[in-house]
Design a protein around this motif. Structure first.
Motif, PDB file in Angstrom:
ATOM      1  N   HIS A 117       0.820  -1.215   0.000  1.00 11.39           N
ATOM      2  CA  HIS A 117       0.000   0.000   0.000  1.00 11.39           C
ATOM      3  C   HIS A 117       0.854   1.266   0.000  1.00 11.39           C
ATOM      4  CE1 HIS A 117      -4.215  -1.433   0.482  1.00 11.39           C
ATOM      5  NE2 HIS A 117      -3.593  -2.540   0.862  1.00 11.39           N
ATOM      6  N   ILE A 158      -8.533   9.373  -6.822  1.00 10.80           N
ATOM      7  CA  ILE A 158      -8.863   8.156  -6.073  1.00 10.80           C
ATOM      8  C   ILE A 158     -10.058   7.456  -6.710  1.00 10.80           C
ATOM      9  CG2 ILE A 158      -9.725   7.282  -3.859  1.00 10.80           C
ATOM     10  CD1 ILE A 158      -8.132   9.542  -2.505  1.00 10.80           C
ATOM     11  N   LEU A 216     -10.489   3.665  -8.383  1.00 12.70           N
ATOM     12  CA  LEU A 216     -11.482   2.726  -7.863  1.00 12.70           C
ATOM     13  C   LEU A 216     -12.389   2.224  -8.977  1.00 12.70           C
ATOM     14  CD1 LEU A 216     -12.513   4.385  -4.471  1.00 12.70           C
ATOM     15  CD2 LEU A 216     -11.259   2.242  -4.775  1.00 12.70           C
ATOM     16  N   ILE A 228     -10.430  -1.155  -1.214  1.00 12.13           N
ATOM     17  CA  ILE A 228      -9.139  -0.479  -1.053  1.00 12.13           C
ATOM     18  C   ILE A 228      -8.114  -1.402  -0.406  1.00 12.13           C
ATOM     19  CG2 ILE A 228      -7.971   1.418   0.150  1.00 12.13           C
ATOM     20  CD1 ILE A 228     -10.714   2.955  -0.182  1.00 12.13           C
TER      21      ILE A 228
END
Length: 351
Positions: A33, A211, A215, A292
């Motif tokens: 991550h 972001i 996604l 996530i």
């Protein structure tokens, strides 16, 4: 991670001590991550007897030092590029990356990626591209009205658009935002050199839409959410909160932004007071948080597809994954969810 992100004590220690295997899992998860530098800062807040075994701690320390060295290297590349464009009479805007690192308590602990430049109009973008090609750089077109090239082994992208917005019905509206907010662009100093970045309002919108974009494609990791959290704190008094709320509503992503905010507050430790509007606590964000956590950095560490992607070097089941994400996110960002796959495909053939 929360402790490293905010330089705060670790108040909840019921899970400690961890076994060697648990520390190894945490170490690898942090790398996947790209928050390993931030988590390392948090580890320093633990009592010595609760810290990782020596061999893991040393590996983590060495990796953190490499992160700092890469950030120094990236800053030098950044300055070279500023000088290059300046000599051509071009003043680009830096997106994300080293500009966002300035929002952190310790900028050098943020894992750096590539360098992204935005040009205020299409003519300047094409001019920059032509100058780069004349100087021997190989330019590769990329989806999303962008292009990329390598500068001393550093991947660099140039963009015609500041925002990752795909709904064609509001593109003209966003062009006006880009033009009006250009007067409010901010600046930071690297080795006595001025580097420009978007206005505070534009910066927050750009970070969060980036972001959402990932996604809707293959996923995003925790570092980008750390960016959003740190930016909200760093830029809190530098923009009009009502204007940002109206902008989110105009885009049609208010429900999705609320989910993002809930995660940032509940899981990342962001203070709710810095946000531009009140949270809707009735919304369920666990499905998105799961996306996530499973995806890792830009979706490259999703266990479901990792083996296939390692073999081929390409995205596995890309069409079905994008369609699946469309069906999930259409309920919280309908216009973007529908527009993303269409524009993503179109932009491949529009350069």
């Amino acid at each position: 991670m929360r402790s490293g992100l905010w330089n705060s004590p670790i108040t909840y220690q019921d899970n400690f001590p961890l076994s060697k295997q648990e520390w190894t899992t945490l170490y690898l998860f942090s790398i996947n991550h790209t928050v390993d530098g931030i988590v390392f800062d948090g580890i320093q807040k633990l009592d010595l007897e609760l810290q990782p075994p020596k061999e893991i701690l040393i590996n983590w320390l060495v990796r953190t030092e490499k992160i700092e060295q890469r950030n120094d290297w990236m800053n030098n590349i950044l300055l070279d590029q500023v000088d290059f464009f300046k000599s051509a009479g071009i003043s680009p805007i830096l997106l994300k990356g080293q500009g966002l690192a300035q929002c952190y308590i310790n900028p050098k602990r943020r894992v750096s990626g590539d360098i992204d430049w935005y040009f205020a109009d299409d003519a300047t973008f094409l001019r920059a591209k032509n100058i780069l090609e004349k100087n021997g750089f190989r330019i590769d077109e990329t989806p999303g009205f962008s292009a990329s090239f390598m500068w001393k082994n550093c991947e660099t992208e140039i963009h015609q658009r500041m925002f990752d917005i795909h709904n064609p019905l509001i593109r003209h509206y966003f062009r006006k935002i880009e033009e009006s907010e250009s007067e409010n662009k901010s600046m930071f100093i690297v080795n006595n050199t001025e580097v420009y970045r978007p206005s505070p309002l534009s910066n927050l919108v750009q970070i969060n839409l980036h972001i959402l974009k990932h996604l809707l494609s293959f996923g995003i990791g925790m570092r980008q959410l750390c960016d959003s959290a740190r930016a909200y704190v760093s830029l809190e008094n530098a923009y009009d909160k009502k204007a940002l709320y109206s902008l989110y509503r105009k885009i049609g992503v208010l429900k999705w932004i609320n989910l993002l905010h809930l995660i940032l507050v509940d899981k990342f430790g962001l203070s709710e007071n810095v946000l531009p509007f009140e949270l809707n606590r009735k919304a369920d964000y666990n499905w998105m948080l799961s996306d996530i956590l499973n995806a890792g950095n830009f979706g490259f560490h999703n266990e479901e597809y990792k083996e296939a992607e390692n073999k081929t070097g390409k995205r596995a089941e890309s069409k079905s994954r994008i369609f699946s994400n469309l069906m999930k996110y259409i309920k919280v960002a309908p216009q973007e969810a529908v527009s993303f796959p269409i524009v993503h495909f179109y932009s491949r053939f529009s350069s």
